[in-house]
Design an enzyme around this catalytic site. Structure first.
Site, PDB file in Angstrom:
ATOM      1  N   LYS A  13     -17.478  43.966 -39.052  1.00 14.78           N
ATOM      2  CA  LYS A  13     -17.450  44.408 -40.455  1.00 14.78           C
ATOM      3  C   LYS A  13     -18.073  43.314 -41.310  1.00 14.78           C
ATOM      4  O   LYS A  13     -17.866  42.135 -41.054  1.00 14.78           O
ATOM      5  CB  LYS A  13     -15.979  44.622 -40.842  1.00 14.78           C
ATOM      6  CG  LYS A  13     -15.704  44.693 -42.332  1.00 14.78           C
ATOM      7  CD  LYS A  13     -14.404  43.963 -42.707  1.00 14.78           C
ATOM      8  CE  LYS A  13     -14.549  42.468 -42.525  1.00 14.78           C
ATOM      9  NZ  LYS A  13     -13.532  41.642 -43.205  1.00 14.78           N
ATOM     10  N   GLY A  96     -14.368  36.235 -40.233  1.00 18.44           N
ATOM     11  CA  GLY A  96     -14.678  36.971 -41.455  1.00 18.44           C
ATOM     12  C   GLY A  96     -15.464  38.251 -41.250  1.00 18.44           C
ATOM     13  O   GLY A  96     -15.896  38.888 -42.212  1.00 18.44           O
ATOM     14  N   ILE A  97     -15.657  38.657 -39.997  1.00 19.40           N
ATOM     15  CA  ILE A  97     -16.389  39.912 -39.745  1.00 19.40           C
ATOM     16  C   ILE A  97     -15.523  40.885 -38.923  1.00 19.40           C
ATOM     17  O   ILE A  97     -16.030  41.653 -38.107  1.00 19.40           O
ATOM     18  CB  ILE A  97     -17.753  39.682 -39.071  1.00 19.40           C
ATOM     19  CG1 ILE A  97     -17.632  38.757 -37.855  1.00 19.40           C
ATOM     20  CG2 ILE A  97     -18.757  39.128 -40.071  1.00 19.40           C
ATOM     21  CD1 ILE A  97     -18.927  38.644 -37.041  1.00 19.40           C
ATOM     22  N   GLY A 100     -10.666  40.343 -34.724  1.00 17.34           N
ATOM     23  CA  GLY A 100      -9.333  40.770 -34.293  1.00 17.34           C
ATOM     24  C   GLY A 100      -8.936  42.114 -34.893  1.00 17.34           C
ATOM     25  O   GLY A 100      -8.326  42.952 -34.211  1.00 17.34           O
ATOM     26  N   ALA A 102     -10.994  44.512 -35.859  1.00 18.47           N
ATOM     27  CA  ALA A 102     -11.810  45.547 -35.211  1.00 18.47           C
ATOM     28  C   ALA A 102     -11.243  45.864 -33.825  1.00 18.47           C
ATOM     29  O   ALA A 102     -11.198  47.027 -33.412  1.00 18.47           O
ATOM     30  CB  ALA A 102     -13.256  45.065 -35.089  1.00 18.47           C
ATOM     31  N   ASP A 132      -7.261  44.319 -42.877  1.00 19.89           N
ATOM     32  CA  ASP A 132      -8.601  44.821 -42.552  1.00 19.89           C
ATOM     33  C   ASP A 132      -8.597  45.877 -41.448  1.00 19.89           C
ATOM     34  O   ASP A 132      -9.643  46.422 -41.119  1.00 19.89           O
ATOM     35  CB  ASP A 132      -9.470  43.654 -42.054  1.00 19.89           C
ATOM     36  CG  ASP A 132     -10.169  42.941 -43.198  1.00 19.89           C
ATOM     37  OD1 ASP A 132     -10.126  43.463 -44.332  1.00 19.89           O
ATOM     38  OD2 ASP A 132     -10.742  41.878 -42.940  1.00 19.89           O
TER      39      ASP A 132
HETATM   40  O1  C5P Z   1      -3.426  41.035 -43.571  1.00 19.25           O
HETATM   41  P1  C5P Z   1      -3.945  39.838 -42.829  1.00 19.25           P
HETATM   42  O2  C5P Z   1      -3.068  39.491 -41.661  1.00 19.25           O
HETATM   43  O3  C5P Z   1      -5.374  39.930 -42.463  1.00 19.25           O
HETATM   44  O4  C5P Z   1      -3.842  38.639 -43.868  1.00 19.25           O
HETATM   45  C1  C5P Z   1      -3.792  37.292 -43.472  1.00 19.25           C
HETATM   46  C2  C5P Z   1      -3.307  36.487 -44.665  1.00 19.25           C
HETATM   47  O5  C5P Z   1      -4.305  36.467 -45.680  1.00 19.25           O
HETATM   48  C3  C5P Z   1      -2.077  37.055 -45.357  1.00 19.25           C
HETATM   49  O6  C5P Z   1      -0.901  36.575 -44.789  1.00 19.25           O
HETATM   50  C4  C5P Z   1      -2.244  36.560 -46.780  1.00 19.25           C
HETATM   51  O7  C5P Z   1      -1.814  35.214 -46.883  1.00 19.25           O
HETATM   52  C5  C5P Z   1      -3.737  36.554 -46.969  1.00 19.25           C
HETATM   53  N1  C5P Z   1      -4.216  37.787 -47.632  1.00 19.25           N
HETATM   54  C6  C5P Z   1      -4.026  37.925 -49.006  1.00 19.25           C
HETATM   55  N2  C5P Z   1      -4.478  39.052 -49.640  1.00 19.25           N
HETATM   56  C7  C5P Z   1      -5.127  40.013 -48.948  1.00 19.25           C
HETATM   57  C8  C5P Z   1      -5.338  39.887 -47.563  1.00 19.25           C
HETATM   58  C9  C5P Z   1      -4.873  38.744 -46.946  1.00 19.25           C
HETATM   59  O8  C5P Z   1      -3.447  37.057 -49.662  1.00 19.25           O
HETATM   60  N3  C5P Z   1      -5.570  41.094 -49.598  1.00 19.25           N
END
Ligand code: C5P
Length: 275
Positions: A13, A96-97, A100, A102, A132
């Site tokens: 992504k 960043g793409i 995990g 995906a 994501d």
């Molecule tokens: O949801 P994910 O596990 O990818 O997010 C990793 C961390 O990134 C979250 O624990 C949070 O600290 C931060 N995050 C955030 N706002 C988002 C997505 C992620 O603060 N919209």
């Protein structure tokens, strides 16, 4: 007829832009982003089994553990479905793409198909696994809102991209934690006539904090901007992968060759968006 084995592609992504708003009460940041997917990605093979197992192979297998923390296994447990899963890891880790996310999305889709689960709540299961994962279930261009889980399908003209990862990992949580300046929300999507013109008015708010954590991201962006025919260069997601947009596939391929030759340690791929 039952299916005993399912193969699922987990495309990378790319966030063409990413704007962040003020932190919410649940600790997540609301965001606005335009995500597209490219014809480069990991591959999952899922075979019917009474037990859940994960084998990881491929160029980036080493950086990843196949223990219980792996998002693919978490996805399988969330569906209460077993399989012998092989993950061919072609994408750099924590980059960043998608990666995990995906893979987790591909596991949800693959298990759903393998066992004919007909689960209608895949989106909710996906959102519980990570911000994501829902967009990766879609696997096509989408406008992202909320913490990334509110999606509107959009049509984005085909783009010729080059992706570059300088082989450093960046933690999404660390990037959000050190984020200082936010664009805020409220942008209206206006891609129809000229997507580049729209994208020029946007940025990736996570680029500055990610660059502070990994200054090599700045070097990648400078390398892109030194190329004569790059239309836009930017970081995707929380980094460290950056992308350049080029006018056509031939100039993207040429740029990828040049970047790769000058920086042999970097992961460099020309990539077309999935329509
Ligand atoms: O949801 P994910 O596990 O990818 O997010 C990793 C961390 O990134 C979250 O624990 C949070 O600290 C931060 N995050 C955030 N706002 C988002 C997505 C992620 O603060 N919209």
């Amino acid at each position: 007829m039952t299916t005993d084995i399912v193969r699922v592609f987990a495309p990378a992504k790319v966030n063409l832009f990413l704007h962040v708003g003020d932190k919410r009460a649940d600790g997540f940041h609301p965001l606005e982003s335009l995500a597209v997917f490219v014809h480069i990605g990991d591959v999952l093979t899922l075979e019917r089994s009474s037990e859940l197992s994960l084998r990881i192979e491929g160029p980036f297998a080493e950086g990843l553990s196949s223990d219980g923390d792996n998002l693919v296994l978490k996805a399988a447990r969330a569906l209460n479905a077993n399989a012998a899963i092989t993950l061919t890891k072609n994408l750099p880790i924590a980059s960043g793409i998608g990666g995990g996310s995906a893979d987790a999305a591909a596991a949800l889709r693959g298990l759903n198909e393998l066992w004919s689960l007909n689960r209608s709540n895949l989106h909710e299961v996906a959102a519980d696994l990570g911000s994501d994962v829902p967009v990766c279930i879609r696997g096509k261009a989408a406008w992202m809102e909320g913490r990334g889980d509110i999606l509107t399908p959009v049509s984005v003209p085909a783009l010729s991209l080059v992706l570059v990862n300088p082989r450093v990992n960046v933690s999404t949580a660390d990037v959000f934690r050190t984020l200082k300046s936010r664009s805020g929300l409220g942008l209206r999507l206006g891609l129809s006539d000229d997507p580049l013109r729209f994208l020029m008015q946007t940025k990736n708010d996570l680029e500055a904090p990610a660059r502070n954590l990994q200054p090599v991201i700045g070097e990648v962006l400078s390398a892109f901007r030194r190329l004569p025919d790059v239309l836009l260069a930017r970081m995707s997601g929380s980094g460290a992968t950056c992308f350049g947009i080029f006018k056509d596939d031939a100039s993207a391929a040429h740029a990828a060759q040049r970047l790769s030759a000058a920086n042999p340690g970097w992961w460099v791929r020309a990539a077309k968006t999935i329509q």
